[in-house]
Every structure is written in C-alpha cells, then in structure tokens.
Design a protein around this motif. Structure first.
Motif, mmCIF file in Angstrom:
data_model
loop_
_atom_site.group_PDB
_atom_site.id
_atom_site.type_symbol
_atom_site.label_atom_id
_atom_site.label_comp_id
_atom_site.label_asym_id
_atom_site.label_seq_id
_atom_site.Cartn_x
_atom_site.Cartn_y
_atom_site.Cartn_z
ATOM 1 N N SER A 11 0.580 -1.556 0.567
ATOM 2 C CA SER A 11 0.053 -0.348 0.073
ATOM 3 C C SER A 11 0.879 1.072 0.229
ATOM 4 O O SER A 11 1.957 1.334 0.908
ATOM 5 C CB SER A 11 -1.041 -0.040 0.687
ATOM 6 O OG SER A 11 0.028 0.305 2.524
ATOM 7 N N HIS A 12 0.101 2.586 -0.812
ATOM 8 C CA HIS A 12 0.812 3.428 -0.717
ATOM 9 C C HIS A 12 -0.098 4.613 -0.827
ATOM 10 O O HIS A 12 -0.879 4.362 -1.276
ATOM 11 C CB HIS A 12 2.209 2.981 -2.357
ATOM 12 C CG HIS A 12 2.630 1.577 -2.497
ATOM 13 N ND1 HIS A 12 4.407 2.335 -1.794
ATOM 14 C CD2 HIS A 12 2.504 1.158 -3.222
ATOM 15 C CE1 HIS A 12 4.376 1.212 -1.654
ATOM 16 N NE2 HIS A 12 3.802 0.582 -2.536
ATOM 17 N N PRO A 13 0.749 5.923 -1.456
ATOM 18 C CA PRO A 13 0.168 7.626 -0.954
ATOM 19 C C PRO A 13 0.096 7.482 -2.841
ATOM 20 O O PRO A 13 0.649 6.158 -3.555
ATOM 21 C CB PRO A 13 1.340 7.956 -0.792
ATOM 22 C CG PRO A 13 1.263 7.701 -0.399
ATOM 23 C CD PRO A 13 2.112 6.270 -0.223
ATOM 24 N N VAL A 17 1.548 6.110 -5.793
ATOM 25 C CA VAL A 17 1.097 5.258 -7.330
ATOM 26 C C VAL A 17 1.360 5.835 -8.754
ATOM 27 O O VAL A 17 2.133 5.354 -9.884
ATOM 28 C CB VAL A 17 -0.334 4.902 -6.916
ATOM 29 C CG1 VAL A 17 -0.819 4.016 -7.486
ATOM 30 C CG2 VAL A 17 -0.790 4.035 -5.374
ATOM 31 N N ALA A 18 1.156 7.166 -8.684
ATOM 32 C CA ALA A 18 2.153 7.837 -9.705
ATOM 33 C C ALA A 18 2.648 7.803 -10.447
ATOM 34 O O ALA A 18 2.731 8.012 -11.599
ATOM 35 C CB ALA A 18 0.815 9.205 -9.669
ATOM 36 N N ALA A 19 3.764 7.982 -9.431
ATOM 37 C CA ALA A 19 5.479 7.737 -9.561
ATOM 38 C C ALA A 19 5.937 6.734 -10.541
ATOM 39 O O ALA A 19 6.361 6.530 -11.586
ATOM 40 C CB ALA A 19 6.251 7.660 -8.836
ATOM 41 N N LEU A 25 2.551 0.424 -15.046
ATOM 42 C CA LEU A 25 1.277 0.021 -16.357
ATOM 43 C C LEU A 25 1.337 -0.457 -17.605
ATOM 44 O O LEU A 25 1.118 -1.705 -17.859
ATOM 45 C CB LEU A 25 1.069 1.192 -15.811
ATOM 46 C CG LEU A 25 -0.653 1.771 -15.128
ATOM 47 C CD1 LEU A 25 -1.202 2.828 -15.271
ATOM 48 C CD2 LEU A 25 -1.247 0.290 -13.717
ATOM 49 N N PRO A 26 2.884 0.651 -18.435
ATOM 50 C CA PRO A 26 3.024 -0.961 -19.632
ATOM 51 C C PRO A 26 3.002 -1.693 -19.747
ATOM 52 O O PRO A 26 2.321 -2.873 -20.342
ATOM 53 C CB PRO A 26 3.228 0.613 -20.222
ATOM 54 C CG PRO A 26 3.638 1.959 -19.065
ATOM 55 C CD PRO A 26 3.132 1.037 -18.029
ATOM 56 N N ALA A 27 3.931 -2.247 -18.520
ATOM 57 C CA ALA A 27 4.707 -4.009 -18.343
ATOM 58 C C ALA A 27 3.402 -4.650 -17.962
ATOM 59 O O ALA A 27 2.502 -6.074 -18.974
ATOM 60 C CB ALA A 27 5.158 -3.379 -17.452
ATOM 61 N N LEU A 146 -2.295 -1.745 -10.539
ATOM 62 C CA LEU A 146 -1.472 -0.659 -9.903
ATOM 63 C C LEU A 146 -2.659 -0.164 -9.367
ATOM 64 O O LEU A 146 -3.213 0.662 -10.777
ATOM 65 C CB LEU A 146 -1.180 -0.354 -10.528
ATOM 66 C CG LEU A 146 -0.199 1.119 -10.120
ATOM 67 C CD1 LEU A 146 0.494 0.642 -8.340
ATOM 68 C CD2 LEU A 146 0.906 1.620 -10.797
ATOM 69 N N LEU A 147 -3.060 0.240 -8.449
ATOM 70 C CA LEU A 147 -4.836 1.179 -8.392
ATOM 71 C C LEU A 147 -4.257 2.479 -6.906
ATOM 72 O O LEU A 147 -3.267 2.066 -6.125
ATOM 73 C CB LEU A 147 -5.763 0.217 -7.481
ATOM 74 C CG LEU A 147 -5.688 -1.413 -7.756
ATOM 75 C CD1 LEU A 147 -7.174 -2.343 -7.761
ATOM 76 C CD2 LEU A 147 -6.351 -0.949 -9.800
ATOM 77 N N THR A 148 -5.107 3.194 -7.456
ATOM 78 C CA THR A 148 -5.235 4.358 -6.510
ATOM 79 C C THR A 148 -5.969 4.306 -5.524
ATOM 80 O O THR A 148 -6.900 2.969 -5.539
ATOM 81 C CB THR A 148 -5.203 5.644 -7.361
ATOM 82 O OG1 THR A 148 -6.821 5.910 -8.172
ATOM 83 C CG2 THR A 148 -4.925 6.168 -9.126
ATOM 84 N N SER A 149 -5.734 5.222 -4.536
ATOM 85 C CA SER A 149 -7.413 5.121 -3.431
ATOM 86 C C SER A 149 -8.411 4.878 -3.937
ATOM 87 O O SER A 149 -9.187 4.479 -2.807
ATOM 88 C CB SER A 149 -6.919 6.010 -2.676
ATOM 89 O OG SER A 149 -7.221 7.314 -2.905
ATOM 90 N N ASP A 150 -8.838 5.970 -4.815
ATOM 91 C CA ASP A 150 -9.923 5.849 -5.367
ATOM 92 C C ASP A 150 -10.631 4.378 -6.340
ATOM 93 O O ASP A 150 -12.080 3.972 -5.390
ATOM 94 C CB ASP A 150 -10.405 6.588 -5.914
ATOM 95 C CG ASP A 150 -10.803 8.352 -5.641
ATOM 96 O OD1 ASP A 150 -10.839 8.231 -4.551
ATOM 97 O OD2 ASP A 150 -10.492 9.391 -6.917
ATOM 98 N N GLN A 151 -9.633 3.713 -7.046
ATOM 99 C CA GLN A 151 -10.018 2.756 -7.444
ATOM 100 C C GLN A 151 -9.811 1.274 -6.796
ATOM 101 O O GLN A 151 -10.836 0.840 -6.684
ATOM 102 C CB GLN A 151 -8.552 2.442 -8.269
ATOM 103 C CG GLN A 151 -9.136 3.225 -9.368
ATOM 104 C CD GLN A 151 -7.951 2.708 -10.746
ATOM 105 O OE1 GLN A 151 -6.926 2.734 -9.733
ATOM 106 N NE2 GLN A 151 -8.311 2.991 -11.756
#
Length: 214
Positions: A11-13, A17-19, A25-27, A146-151
């Motif tokens: 889990s990460h901020p 995740v954006a970094a 994501l492409p991989a 790889l998911l954001t907190s909203d996801q």
C-alpha cells in the motif's frame, strides 16, 4: 532449474502510485495482452481444474489424460510471472528501477503482504484455491495491479465478495492451496483481503506484483 517466486501487495500514497504508473502499467498491460494469455484465462474460466493432487497422472495409467495435462500446463503458464513485469521489476528494462528498492523498500509490516516460495508461484496456488468465479471478481491480471486509493475503494466490495468464505468454503479453499507456510506466515487467502481493507481504511493505493526474485 530452481527459482524463487514472490507475490507482494503493498500500500502506498497516491503520489507514489502515480510515480510507479509510467513504469509498471505498460508492463502489466503487455503481459495481459501477450499471445495466448486471454485464451488461457478463458479456458480456465470455462473448465476449472480438479484438485491439484490429481494432476499429472503418469502416462499409461487408466486415469491418464493428455487433455487434462494440457489444461494444467495452460493454467500454470497463465499464472506464472509475466515477462514484461518480471523484466521491469528486476531492472532489466530500466536499470534505474528495481522493485526491491523502488517499490518495497522501507515499508511497515502492515503496509505489505509478501508470499515468497522456492520453486512455487503463490498466484497459481491462490487462483486455484479461490477458483475461476471468485478470481473473475478481482482487479488486475494474475496478481499484478496498480490502483489509486479511489480505485481501491471502488473495488473493495468485489474483493470482499471474492475473498470472504464460510467455514466449509474456507476449508475447501485451504485444501486447494498447495503452498507450505512457516509458523506465523500470512496465508495467501488472508493477506490480499487484509491489504485491501487496510488501504481502503487509510486512503492508500495498492501495488500487486508477481515476479521472480533475481
């Protein structure tokens, strides 16, 4: 040839995740779209495998089936780490990025689930244990996401439906999990849901990676 497989959910901020997104994501998309991957997924969805203790009956025995062996091989290819994510995480794609240092470093125990096994893939045992119907509710591709907190919050209900078991269901799933655990080690049927609830409760994103340890 020996290998060590690891499945990690951390889990990460959202900023972290954006970094990670431009690299991971492409991989993940490449492995999901690799030749034959979707066919192998659909094959398993249509025809769940029997208990793993029945796999690979010796040729010449009355119960031998070449088709059954081919179905097992297809599932194991499906659930093995994908080459694109593997290459990213071990620094082959970009020597400046290495999962041990750039994803998993300095995480508190509650912020990560690790399943590390010699000559075994945790995701294969996990998906066999939960079965195709529950697996279809999970986001990502064969343990990678790889998911954001909203996801994470949006997917929590589906993940809870996939990974919540009654006593008899849990006993059956445990019997289908072929991994061996050290005393106190978190099981693959427990760690993912713990991580999802932890991330949702604390407004964090999640990164799931199934790879070989180099």
């Amino acid at each position: 040839m020996g290998f060590t497989g690891i499945w990690a959910i951390s889990s990460h901020p959202d900023s972290f995740v954006a970094a990670l997104a431009p690299t991971l994501l492409p991989a993940m998309a490449a492995d999901r779209c690799r030749p034959g991957a979707q066919d192998r997924w659909r094959r398993w969805q249509r025809a769940p495998l029997p208990e793993h203790t029945t796999w690979y009956t010796p040729v010449g025995t009355p119960s031998y089936s070449a088709a059954a062996d081919a179905a097992v091989d297809s599932f194991l290819r499906l659930t093995a780490p994908g080459q694109a994510v593997d290459d990213v995480c071990d620094g082959t794609t970009d020597p400046a990025f290495y999962a041990v240092d750039d994803v998993w470093a300095e995480l508190a125990q509650e912020d990560v689930f690790f399943s590390v096994h010699s000559k075994q893939y945790a995701v294969a045992s996990f998906l066999h244990a939960v079965g195709p119907a529950r697996a279809a509710l999970l986001p990502g591709w064969c343990g990678n996401f790889l998911l954001t907190s909203d996801q994470v919050r949006e997917q929590l209900g589906a993940v809870e439906r996939a990974l919540s078991f009654g006593p008899a269901e849990r006993a059956a799933a445990d019997a289908r999990d072929w991994l061996h655990y050290a005393p106190g080690e978190e099981r693959i049927l427990d760690g993912p849901l713990r991580m999802w609830r932890h991330a949702a409760r604390n407004g964090l994103g999640l990164c799931g990676l199934a790879v070989h340890l180099s």
